[in-house]
Design an enzyme around this catalytic site. Structure first.
Site, PDB file in Angstrom:
ATOM      1  N   SER B 112       0.855  -1.189   0.000  1.00  0.00           N
ATOM      2  CA  SER B 112       0.000   0.000   0.000  1.00  0.00           C
ATOM      3  C   SER B 112       0.891   1.239   0.000  1.00  0.00           C
ATOM      4  O   SER B 112       1.716   1.375  -0.894  1.00  0.00           O
ATOM      5  CB  SER B 112      -0.945  -0.047   1.209  1.00  0.00           C
ATOM      6  OG  SER B 112      -1.969   0.917   1.072  1.00  0.00           O
ATOM      7  N   GLU B 206      -2.150  -3.407  -7.547  1.00  0.00           N
ATOM      8  CA  GLU B 206      -3.399  -3.591  -6.795  1.00  0.00           C
ATOM      9  C   GLU B 206      -3.936  -2.204  -6.480  1.00  0.00           C
ATOM     10  O   GLU B 206      -3.195  -1.216  -6.544  1.00  0.00           O
ATOM     11  CB  GLU B 206      -3.155  -4.416  -5.525  1.00  0.00           C
ATOM     12  CG  GLU B 206      -2.169  -3.805  -4.523  1.00  0.00           C
ATOM     13  CD  GLU B 206      -2.792  -2.839  -3.528  1.00  0.00           C
ATOM     14  OE1 GLU B 206      -4.014  -2.885  -3.323  1.00  0.00           O
ATOM     15  OE2 GLU B 206      -2.049  -2.008  -2.968  1.00  0.00           O
ATOM     16  N   HIS B 277      -5.597  -5.338  -0.816  1.00  0.00           N
ATOM     17  CA  HIS B 277      -6.256  -4.803   0.377  1.00  0.00           C
ATOM     18  C   HIS B 277      -7.397  -5.659   0.917  1.00  0.00           C
ATOM     19  O   HIS B 277      -8.114  -5.222   1.806  1.00  0.00           O
ATOM     20  CB  HIS B 277      -6.761  -3.379   0.099  1.00  0.00           C
ATOM     21  CG  HIS B 277      -5.678  -2.339   0.202  1.00  0.00           C
ATOM     22  ND1 HIS B 277      -4.759  -2.130  -0.801  1.00  0.00           N
ATOM     23  CD2 HIS B 277      -5.352  -1.468   1.195  1.00  0.00           C
ATOM     24  CE1 HIS B 277      -3.922  -1.158  -0.435  1.00  0.00           C
ATOM     25  NE2 HIS B 277      -4.260  -0.740   0.767  1.00  0.00           N
TER      26      HIS B 277
END
Lengths: 307, 307
Positions: B112, B206, B277
């Site tokens: 992330s 992602e 996530h």
């Protein structure tokens, strides 16, 4: 839609939608304001594409790109007015580039996602545009801003614009070409050949619907990449709906973030100018045109017409 | 927190929070999973900074940067595990760069917002990292993924990872270094010296909480900038909460957008991999390490350990 010109040659306006689909009611309301108050007597032609809907676009890429090309290549068009923003203009730039468009003397008008087209026109063709209300915004616009954009369209230079309730980070008077636009759209051009060089310029930024940390990330990227090197001054417009939904007492606001990131650049920064996504207040400024920022007075002077 | 090592030297793990503030309950739950299942017997040191809260950061920039430097310069540390993402790592890179850190043999773990640190470590120092669960994610992770990240930490090479329910845009078998991470965070490095060169690489992406048009804009920028030139293959992980809130029947999904934008690149693209996530499923992959994508089988083989 042809109205009788009040004097001289008929002004010819072509309406295109390079980005998102256009709500019919707001389009019609905008067209009424356009012909009644902004450009009385103008001949207005709305591209058929403007009424298309294709996912989150006003028609497929090829259709939207063809509308842009047709507008630029229309030898009789004076103004190319974008119906609305949204998203989609940046998908068209690679195909527009080098298409041999005849840009001569045409003025492109819009903002938000249209930032991508304004930046392309300036960086690739040195065409000065008008960063101002999209057509769907005209119907709800404050009369003073209707008059302001009308002045640009007539070929006049509007009076100076003063910040409403802004912060002056650093004073001084700076002259330069005005560039920028929507922060997130501008940022999406970084690394591409459509990024406009900002050295010596007055950079104008506005934003809508971005949380403070996202504005932080965008500005951090611009700084870290060197894209702001040589910027002469920065003016900040509206930061509309940029609040923190999970607000806590120590959460910085969007305005806090802007000041924290930009203050170290050491150039005049003035916030609170009346351009951006506010539905009623939006003054137009020359994209690539020369301006003078008097930071101590939080005032922006326009130095030349855009047409 | 010292547990008895099961064999050999004690593994030493330092926990830092380079980005957002860390919820105490999820931190503690993650630490329990770490010491019980991921790295039994490890010595775990949590930087004091991890428990700070400063706006949307886990402490001011200087404090977070000092925690990163201390972890890298700790001669006894084997693993630097990031507590969570959020936002904030990219603000630290200019200060970290050239700080003369001793990176020798240390493994940075996270994803992330940690994408920014992983990309910095690879692009500036050629350090292979582990794109995998942050500490606060460990407590809720599926046992198979706990075992998978544990294998990497032990110095093993985990078994191949197969896409769950993906789409294979183009088949073929490709070997290369795996790079990428969170699309929005990766994109925020474009134009900076921290952008990792992707030529010959297997690009993994992602995303979380981005509407389809925003994923479109991000990919359009990567393509238009030339940043994807030479990419050997692309694997797409989870697109979590990337739906269109104003959904209409002709709205493309995030997966539609990814395929529409990436298919023309002409390289193998496989979607549906289990990293990102999702709170329960997240396999770890080597950031900068060599992998083999067998696109026809939608399978990713890991070719070397990360430590």
């Amino acid at each position: 839609m042809i109205a009788t010109p009040s004097s001289g040659a008929v002004l010819r306006i072509r309406v295109i939608a390079p980005s998102g689909p256009v709500p019919a009611d707001r389009l019609n309301k905008g067209l009424r304001t356009l012909t009644a108050h902004v450009a009385p007597g103008a001949h207005v032609e709305v591209s058929a594409q403007v009424r298309q809907r294709w996912g989150y676009f006003a028609g497929p890429d090829n259709t939207r790109r063809a509308a842009i090309e047709a507008a630029f290549n229309d030898g009789e068009a004076d103004i190319i007015w974008c119906a609305r923003g949204g998203y989609g203009a940046s998908r068209l730039l690679d195909g527009l580039d080098g298409a041999g468009l005849d840009h001569g003397g045409k003025l492109l008008v819009g903002f938000s996602d249209v930032t991508a087209l304004l930046a392309w026109a300036w960086s690739r063709c040195e065409i000065v545009g008008l960063h101002g209300p999209v057509l769907t915004q005209l119907g709800g616009l404050h009369p003073a801003d209707v008059e302001q954009v009308s002045a640009w369209i007539r070929g006049d230079v509007p009076p100076p614009a003063a910040a409403d309730e802004g912060t002056v980070v650093r004073g001084g008077t700076v002259e330069g070409r005005m560039l920028g636009g929507n922060l997130e759209v501008l940022r999406s051009l970084l690394g591409t050949k459509y990024w406009p060089s900002l050295a010596g310029c007055v950079l104008a930024l506005e934003e809508v619907g971005e949380r403070p940390y996202r504005i932080d990330r965008a500005l951090t990227q611009l700084i870290s990449s060197g894209a702001l090197r040589g910027v002469a001054a920065i003016v900040i417009g509206q930061l509309t709906a940029c609040g923190e939904p999970h607000y806590e007492s120590d959460s910085p606001t969007a305005a806090d973030v802007v000041l924290e990131r930009l203050e170290p650049l050491g150039v005049p920064v003035v916030t609170g100018f009346g351009f951006g996504h506010d539905p009623t207040r939006h003054f137009a400024w020359p994209y690539g045109g020369r301006v003078r920022l008097r930071a101590d007075d939080a005032t922006l002077e326009f130095l030349e017409p855009v047409r």
